[in-house]
Every structure is written in C-alpha cells, then in structure tokens.
Write an enzyme that holds these catalytic residues in place. Structure first.
Site, mmCIF file in Angstrom:
data_model
loop_
_atom_site.group_PDB
_atom_site.id
_atom_site.type_symbol
_atom_site.label_atom_id
_atom_site.label_comp_id
_atom_site.label_asym_id
_atom_site.label_seq_id
_atom_site.Cartn_x
_atom_site.Cartn_y
_atom_site.Cartn_z
ATOM 1 N N ASP A 98 -38.806 -43.243 -51.369
ATOM 2 C CA ASP A 98 -39.722 -42.862 -52.448
ATOM 3 C C ASP A 98 -39.969 -44.030 -53.415
ATOM 4 O O ASP A 98 -39.470 -45.145 -53.210
ATOM 5 C CB ASP A 98 -39.125 -41.632 -53.162
ATOM 6 C CG ASP A 98 -40.177 -40.597 -53.492
ATOM 7 O OD1 ASP A 98 -41.330 -40.978 -53.703
ATOM 8 O OD2 ASP A 98 -39.827 -39.401 -53.562
ATOM 9 N N TRP A 152 -47.126 -42.801 -52.288
ATOM 10 C CA TRP A 152 -48.271 -41.955 -52.700
ATOM 11 C C TRP A 152 -49.609 -42.693 -52.688
ATOM 12 O O TRP A 152 -50.522 -42.351 -53.448
ATOM 13 C CB TRP A 152 -48.025 -41.358 -54.099
ATOM 14 C CG TRP A 152 -46.596 -41.028 -54.370
ATOM 15 C CD1 TRP A 152 -45.835 -40.134 -53.686
ATOM 16 C CD2 TRP A 152 -45.749 -41.596 -55.384
ATOM 17 N NE1 TRP A 152 -44.563 -40.102 -54.212
ATOM 18 C CE2 TRP A 152 -44.488 -40.979 -55.257
ATOM 19 C CE3 TRP A 152 -45.945 -42.541 -56.388
ATOM 20 C CZ2 TRP A 152 -43.406 -41.306 -56.091
ATOM 21 C CZ3 TRP A 152 -44.878 -42.862 -57.226
ATOM 22 C CH2 TRP A 152 -43.636 -42.251 -57.069
ATOM 23 N N GLY A 153 -49.709 -43.730 -51.853
ATOM 24 C CA GLY A 153 -50.994 -44.440 -51.750
ATOM 25 C C GLY A 153 -51.182 -45.548 -52.773
ATOM 26 O O GLY A 153 -52.256 -46.154 -52.836
ATOM 27 N N ASP A 194 -48.258 -35.401 -54.188
ATOM 28 C CA ASP A 194 -47.556 -34.309 -53.499
ATOM 29 C C ASP A 194 -48.446 -33.095 -53.226
ATOM 30 O O ASP A 194 -49.219 -32.667 -54.079
ATOM 31 C CB ASP A 194 -46.367 -33.844 -54.350
ATOM 32 C CG ASP A 194 -45.282 -34.905 -54.414
ATOM 33 O OD1 ASP A 194 -45.502 -36.028 -53.936
ATOM 34 O OD2 ASP A 194 -44.203 -34.582 -54.947
#
Ligand code: GLA
Length: 372
Positions: free
Chosen positions: A126, A161-162, A183
């Site tokens: 993450d 997350w891009g 998300d």
C-alpha cells in the site's frame, strides 16, 4: 513466471477489515476448495491490513497480533498450502499502513525476508504514510528488489491507487499487478466509475503486470467493511463482467462462508473467467459512449467478444455497425456469436448487431468471424 494471466484469489479487506483473524483465513481456504472456487482458478488467500501489533519487535521485525493469529503466520501459511492454495499478506511503502500498523519504509529487506520465511507467496503493498520526499517509483522498486532477494518467489501486488501515473513505471519496477484507482465500495456507482476510469489506460495492462481495479464486491449485499447499500444480483453480474472484460485481477472480497448461490455461480462463470484469463490480454476497443458503452475485444484463437452495457436507469438498446470495426458487408464475412449468459446463438450476422439491454445489465457475445 508469475501473473502470466490476471491473478485470482480472495482478500480479507472488503468484508473483514480490522476484524481479520486466523480462523477467518482457514475457513476461507476451506470454502475456496469446497465450493469449487479453486477448481475455477482462485488461488491466493490474502490477509489485508490490521494483522500485526502496533509496534515492531526488538529484532525490528513486524509481529503478528497473537490474539488474532495465535498459531503464527508460518502455521497459517502451511495450512493454506495444504489446501493447494497460495498465501498472501499486506504491508505498506510508508512508515505506517493505512490503518496505522507498522509499514515497511526503511525495513523493506528485513520484511521481505520475514514474509519469505513465513511462506508468503503474494504481497499487497500500500501507499499510506509515505514520507513526502520519497517517491513512488523508488519505494516500489525497493520492495520489488527486496522480494526478489528474499529467497522465495513472491507475487508483488502494488497499491498506490493510480498516483504518479503509475501505469507508466509500474511494469519497470517488477510488480505483477497494480491498483489504479481509489477504494471500491459495495455500490453500483462505485464499481461503474472505477471501471470506466481505466478504459483509456488498459493498454498498459498485460502479462506479468495487470491493472487491478480493486477487489470484487459480488455477493456482499450491503454487509461488511466496504458496505454502501449493496447491489442487485444483476449489478453484481455487470461488475464481474467488467472486471473480466478488462482483465483485472479477480480478488473475491465477500464472505465465502455465507456467499449465496447466484454469486457463487457468477464467480465461477467459466465463460467470463476464460475472457479474464485470455493469454493475449488485448485491451478492448470502446465503441458506444455515455451510459451505454459497447466494447469489442480480440481473444486468442481468433475469437472475439462484443459486450454491451447499460448503466442508465431505463431498459435500452445497443447497436453495433460492423463497419465501425472495419468490417463491411462487401468483405463477405460476418460474425457468428453466442450470448454467453443464455447460450443463444445468433447465426451468421452481417452489417450490424442490435440487442436489448436491461437497466444496469450487460449482454456479452462471444464468437468468430466466418465467411458468409
Ligand atoms: C487502502 C487500500 C485498501 C486497503 C486499505 C487497508 O485504502 O487501498 O485496498 O488495503 O488501505 O487499510
């Protein structure tokens, strides 16, 4: 070589969030085998965030929470392996995970070694609590190398997350899949917006490194950690069809001990899974626009998919003129399609194909090009 086709498995976050523990993981591994999901291709059982204590141990290693995981991670990995499945875990490129547990920043090599010693086969990584001066490509490259140096083959699942135009560098740093969006939650708008945000970026997704549009919500019906009203079964089918058509990794997010028959059958749908696992991994061409996108995709073995979606609130029609695909009537060729949900055959169609599509539903045709 890992991730020749999109990885498939289960991840704890969507349903369990902080409430993850070893019993849930064991029960899930059992269910994957008993309910036929292993035979359908699901392989990785992944523990997401919240598995450790809040502080590292005296030896600098991350310590599994002894209340949640009393048998320890090695024993749990052994159990998952004994079922013929693979075991996945989670860490973060920053100083802490998104839920505030220890992250791997500056501990990448020792953490990778620890995961390898436990028998971990998959690491989701993450992007929370990242020091402002550290950049994504360097942090992911560092963990990519640490996993390779760990002595075990570990699939690297990046999750930023891009950010930082991830699709442009993520393949270079050795990742096998990469989250490209924020998300998902259990609602129609969430999965629709996530999928549609990646249409122009699917050309960056392919063997060895797939664009991951997040874990599946099929069958969650408004319960669990990412609850947001839930979806109808029709909407879950549209969700799964989009994930298969876009060749996203398929990580189930629901509670497999409670999954209903409709969604279990959906997750095992052979036709959709074979599109998802197509070895050529060619991105679909987009034809229709607005609320009724239509996609045309080349598969291996001279097959094609024509997929109609209706995101609008009313039942509607979709129409594809084959000349928009470059196929004129004068070519002497047409398509012979099969509706993958009903099994209905179209016969040889030339010129165009039109079909009705119910609100929030999809129609997926698969076929070949034939001489008239
Ligand atoms: C981020 C990720 C999620 C999940 C949580 C855990 O939000 O995008 O998929 O891993 O962190 O805290």
């Amino acid at each position: 070589m890992l991730a020749k086709t999109p990885p498939m498995g289960w991840n704890s976050w969507n349903t369990f969030g902080e409430a993850i523990n070893e019993q849930v993981v064991r029960d899930t591994a059992d269910a994957i085998v008993e309910k036929g999901l292993k035979d359908a291709g699901y392989e990785y059982v992944v523990i997401d965030d919240c598995w450790s204590l809040r502080q590292r141990g005296a030896d600098d290693r991350i310590v599994p929470d002894p209340v949640k995981f009393p048998s320890g991670m090695k024993a749990l990995a052994d159990y998952v392996h004994s079922k013929g499945l693979k075991f996945g875990m989670y860490s973060c490129a920053g100083t802490r995970t998104c839920a505030g547990y220890p992250g791997s920043f500056d501990y990448e090599f020792i953490d990778a070694k620890t995961f390898a010693e436990w028998g971990v086969d998959f690491l989701k990584y993450d992007f929370c609590y990242k020091p402002r001066l550290a950049n994504g490509p360097i942090l992911y490259n560092r963990m990519g190398m640490a996993l390779k140096a760990s002595g075990r083959e570990i699939l690297f699942s990046a999750c930023n997350w891009g950010s930082d135009e991830v699709e442009k560098w993520i393949r270079s740093i050795g990742a096998h899949m990469y989250r490209s969006t924020g998300d998902i939650n259990d609602s129609f708008n969430s999965f629709k917006d996530i999928a549609m945000s990646q249409v122009e970026k699917l050309a960056y997704s392919g063997p060895c490194c797939f664009n991951d549009i997040d874990m599946l919500i099929c069958g969650m019906h408004g319960k669990g950690n990412v609850a947001n009203g839930g979806c109808t079964d029709t909407e879950y089918r549209t969700h799964f069809a989009l994930w298969c058509l876009f060749q996203s990794p398929l990580m189930i997010g629901g509670d497999l001990s409670k999954i209903d028959d409709y969604n279990l059958d959906l997750l095992k749908n052979k036709e959709l899974i074979s599109i998802n696992q197509d070895p050529e991994a060619r991105p679909p061409m987009r034809l229709g626009h607005g609320d009724r996108p239509i996609f045309f995709k080349h598969l291996a073995n001279n097959e094609y998919v024509l997929a109609f979606f209706n995101f609008g609130d009313r039942d509607s029609w979709g129409d594809v003129e084959f000349y928009d695909l470059g196929l004129t009537v004068a070519s002497g060729y047409g398509f012979r399609f099969r509706d993958i949900f009903t099994g209905e055959e179209t016969g040889v169609v030339t010129g165009h194909l039109s079909t009705g599509i119910k609100s929030h539903d999809c129609r997926i045709f698969r076929g070949t090009l034939v001489e008239k």
